[in-house]
Design an enzyme around this catalytic site. Structure first.
Site, PDB file in Angstrom:
ATOM      1  N   ASP A 172      20.677 -36.417  15.577  1.00 51.35           N
ATOM      2  CA  ASP A 172      20.645 -35.983  16.971  1.00 51.35           C
ATOM      3  C   ASP A 172      19.508 -36.686  17.709  1.00 51.35           C
ATOM      4  O   ASP A 172      18.501 -37.070  17.096  1.00 51.35           O
ATOM      5  CB  ASP A 172      20.456 -34.470  17.039  1.00 51.35           C
ATOM      6  CG  ASP A 172      20.904 -33.884  18.368  1.00 51.35           C
ATOM      7  OD1 ASP A 172      22.010 -33.309  18.420  1.00 51.35           O
ATOM      8  OD2 ASP A 172      20.158 -34.001  19.358  1.00 51.35           O
ATOM      9  N   TYR A 173      19.688 -36.825  19.020  1.00 56.37           N
ATOM     10  CA  TYR A 173      18.631 -37.408  19.860  1.00 56.37           C
ATOM     11  C   TYR A 173      17.387 -36.529  19.833  1.00 56.37           C
ATOM     12  O   TYR A 173      16.264 -37.014  19.947  1.00 56.37           O
ATOM     13  CB  TYR A 173      19.140 -37.576  21.286  1.00 56.37           C
ATOM     14  CG  TYR A 173      18.290 -38.481  22.137  1.00 56.37           C
ATOM     15  CD1 TYR A 173      18.417 -39.870  22.043  1.00 56.37           C
ATOM     16  CD2 TYR A 173      17.352 -37.962  23.021  1.00 56.37           C
ATOM     17  CE1 TYR A 173      17.634 -40.711  22.808  1.00 56.37           C
ATOM     18  CE2 TYR A 173      16.556 -38.796  23.790  1.00 56.37           C
ATOM     19  CZ  TYR A 173      16.699 -40.173  23.680  1.00 56.37           C
ATOM     20  OH  TYR A 173      15.905 -41.005  24.439  1.00 56.37           O
ATOM     21  N   ILE A 208      34.529 -24.490  25.672  1.00 52.78           N
ATOM     22  CA  ILE A 208      33.889 -23.848  24.531  1.00 52.78           C
ATOM     23  C   ILE A 208      32.542 -23.308  24.999  1.00 52.78           C
ATOM     24  O   ILE A 208      31.760 -24.035  25.622  1.00 52.78           O
ATOM     25  CB  ILE A 208      33.683 -24.835  23.363  1.00 52.78           C
ATOM     26  CG1 ILE A 208      35.021 -25.442  22.935  1.00 52.78           C
ATOM     27  CG2 ILE A 208      32.997 -24.136  22.191  1.00 52.78           C
ATOM     28  CD1 ILE A 208      36.026 -24.456  22.386  1.00 52.78           C
ATOM     29  N   LEU A 209      32.269 -22.071  24.689  1.00 52.66           N
ATOM     30  CA  LEU A 209      31.045 -21.437  25.178  1.00 52.66           C
ATOM     31  C   LEU A 209      29.840 -21.820  24.326  1.00 52.66           C
ATOM     32  O   LEU A 209      29.247 -21.008  23.607  1.00 52.66           O
ATOM     33  CB  LEU A 209      31.219 -19.911  25.207  1.00 52.66           C
ATOM     34  CG  LEU A 209      32.248 -19.397  26.217  1.00 52.66           C
ATOM     35  CD1 LEU A 209      32.285 -17.873  26.217  1.00 52.66           C
ATOM     36  CD2 LEU A 209      31.944 -19.909  27.626  1.00 52.66           C
ATOM     37  N   THR A 210      29.478 -23.087  24.426  1.00 53.78           N
ATOM     38  CA  THR A 210      28.234 -23.563  23.832  1.00 53.78           C
ATOM     39  C   THR A 210      27.072 -23.037  24.667  1.00 53.78           C
ATOM     40  O   THR A 210      27.261 -22.577  25.799  1.00 53.78           O
ATOM     41  CB  THR A 210      28.201 -25.094  23.823  1.00 53.78           C
ATOM     42  OG1 THR A 210      28.245 -25.549  25.186  1.00 53.78           O
ATOM     43  CG2 THR A 210      29.397 -25.663  23.053  1.00 53.78           C
ATOM     44  N   SER A 217      38.679 -34.636  23.875  1.00 51.97           N
ATOM     45  CA  SER A 217      38.572 -33.619  24.913  1.00 51.97           C
ATOM     46  C   SER A 217      39.942 -33.415  25.538  1.00 51.97           C
ATOM     47  O   SER A 217      40.763 -34.341  25.562  1.00 51.97           O
ATOM     48  CB  SER A 217      37.574 -34.046  25.992  1.00 51.97           C
ATOM     49  OG  SER A 217      37.625 -33.182  27.115  1.00 51.97           O
ATOM     50  N   ASN A 238      30.579 -36.849  16.941  1.00 49.69           N
ATOM     51  CA  ASN A 238      30.609 -35.717  17.865  1.00 49.69           C
ATOM     52  C   ASN A 238      29.839 -35.943  19.158  1.00 49.69           C
ATOM     53  O   ASN A 238      30.001 -35.185  20.107  1.00 49.69           O
ATOM     54  CB  ASN A 238      30.060 -34.470  17.141  1.00 49.69           C
ATOM     55  CG  ASN A 238      29.943 -33.271  18.045  1.00 49.69           C
ATOM     56  OD1 ASN A 238      30.923 -32.829  18.642  1.00 49.69           O
ATOM     57  ND2 ASN A 238      28.736 -32.740  18.171  1.00 49.69           N
ATOM     58  N   TYR A 264      34.640 -39.943  32.074  1.00 51.68           N
ATOM     59  CA  TYR A 264      34.658 -39.086  30.883  1.00 51.68           C
ATOM     60  C   TYR A 264      36.072 -38.971  30.328  1.00 51.68           C
ATOM     61  O   TYR A 264      36.301 -39.154  29.125  1.00 51.68           O
ATOM     62  CB  TYR A 264      34.116 -37.698  31.238  1.00 51.68           C
ATOM     63  CG  TYR A 264      34.100 -36.729  30.083  1.00 51.68           C
ATOM     64  CD1 TYR A 264      33.062 -36.756  29.153  1.00 51.68           C
ATOM     65  CD2 TYR A 264      35.106 -35.776  29.915  1.00 51.68           C
ATOM     66  CE1 TYR A 264      33.034 -35.867  28.096  1.00 51.68           C
ATOM     67  CE2 TYR A 264      35.089 -34.891  28.851  1.00 51.68           C
ATOM     68  CZ  TYR A 264      34.047 -34.939  27.947  1.00 51.68           C
ATOM     69  OH  TYR A 264      34.028 -34.061  26.885  1.00 51.68           O
ATOM     70  N   ILE A 285      28.675 -27.417  19.249  1.00 45.01           N
ATOM     71  CA  ILE A 285      29.763 -27.717  18.322  1.00 45.01           C
ATOM     72  C   ILE A 285      29.241 -28.423  17.073  1.00 45.01           C
ATOM     73  O   ILE A 285      29.649 -28.114  15.952  1.00 45.01           O
ATOM     74  CB  ILE A 285      30.823 -28.575  19.033  1.00 45.01           C
ATOM     75  CG1 ILE A 285      31.594 -27.721  20.057  1.00 45.01           C
ATOM     76  CG2 ILE A 285      31.783 -29.219  18.027  1.00 45.01           C
ATOM     77  CD1 ILE A 285      32.490 -28.525  20.978  1.00 45.01           C
TER      78      ILE A 285
END
Length: 264
Positions: free
Chosen positions: A37-38, A191-193, A145, A90, A158, A18
């Site tokens: 990002d990590y 979601i098709l990540t 979410s 995010n 979560y 995403i």
């Protein structure tokens, strides 16, 4: 084109899924984008690919579980591009082996998710808001979410952390709206990540599909395009809202799929 031209966006968790879709779409429509990002390698590759396609982006490291790292990401964005006008909080995580039901969950996992999923939203906003005020306003977008709106047999931590994101979004919108800062959240369904595709069996995907009102699953761009809309001035009169992007999965009477099967 140019729907967000002149805006500067910090996208956390932007190296894949995403976040990556959002960063790409924001850059395509004219924003300068910092991808945090990590995975520093993933962030830099994402930025390089955006620049290869004519956009403007830079990749940096972010550990969203650490306050100082979040502060550094915001400060880098301001120093590199002169301001921050869009913040996409995010980053999020869950561990299905530890985040169980209330009796059996790992309490350290509860603390980890409250810190990573919820406190990171607070901190990102806390550090970005002063500069947004100086520059006449901005748009903060948070990833919530559908777990915030429905119970489950596991993932109690979560779900609670994402419910916190939904409510925090309202508080930020209320407290800083008069300074022209908007704050909204997006609640994705399945979601098709790449991660989802690699970890979900076809049987599980079919089960989700049974309860969707649409005949297909969501893709990262479905969220990315919502982020783009909320970042743009097209949504200038929308604040404090959580937009559910979930294919109608939670829309109907839960018996409807069973009745469909019976009538067919």
């Amino acid at each position: 084109m140019n729907r967000v031209k002149g805006k500067v966006a910090l996208v956390t968790g932007g190296a894949s899924g995403i976040g990556l879709s959002s960063a790409q779409l924001l850059a395509k429509e004219g924003a300068n984008v910092v991808i945090a990002d990590y995975s520093i390698e993933g962030a830099k590759k994402a930025a390089k690919d955006i620049e290869a396609n004519g956009g403007e982006a830079v990749g940096i490291f972010l550990d969203a579980g650490k306050e100082e790292s979040i502060k550094e990401a915001v400060e880098f964005t301001i120093k590199h591009y002169g301001k921050i006008t869009v913040l996409f909080n995010n980053v999020g995580s869950s561990n299905l082996k530890k985040d169980l039901d209330v009796v059996n969950m790992d309490l350290e996992e509860w603390d980890r998710l409250m810190n990573l999923n919820l406190k990171s939203v607070l901190l990102g906003s806390r550090f970005a808001i002063p500069n947004m005020i100086e520059n006449g306003g901005g748009s903060i977008i948070n990833t919530a979410s559908m777990a915030a709106f429905a119970g489950d047999s596991i993932r109690a931590a979560y779900g609670a952390s994402k419910a916190g994101v939904v409510n925090l979004t309202k508080y930020i919108a209320t407290q800083y709206g008069k300074q022209s800062i908007r704050c909204n959240a997006i609640a994705p369904g399945l979601i098709l990540t790449p991660a989802a595709k690699n970890n979900m069996s076809q049987a599980l995907l079919d089960t989700f599909g049974k309860y969707n009102q649409l005949p297909y699953h969501g893709e990262p761009d479905d969220i990315g395009n919502t982020v783009l809309f909320l970042a743009s001035d097209e949504s200038k009169f929308i604040t404090g809202q959580t937009i559910k992007v979930e294919g109608g999965h939670y829309l109907s009477n839960p018996t409807i799929p069973d009745f469909r099967e019976m009538t067919n």
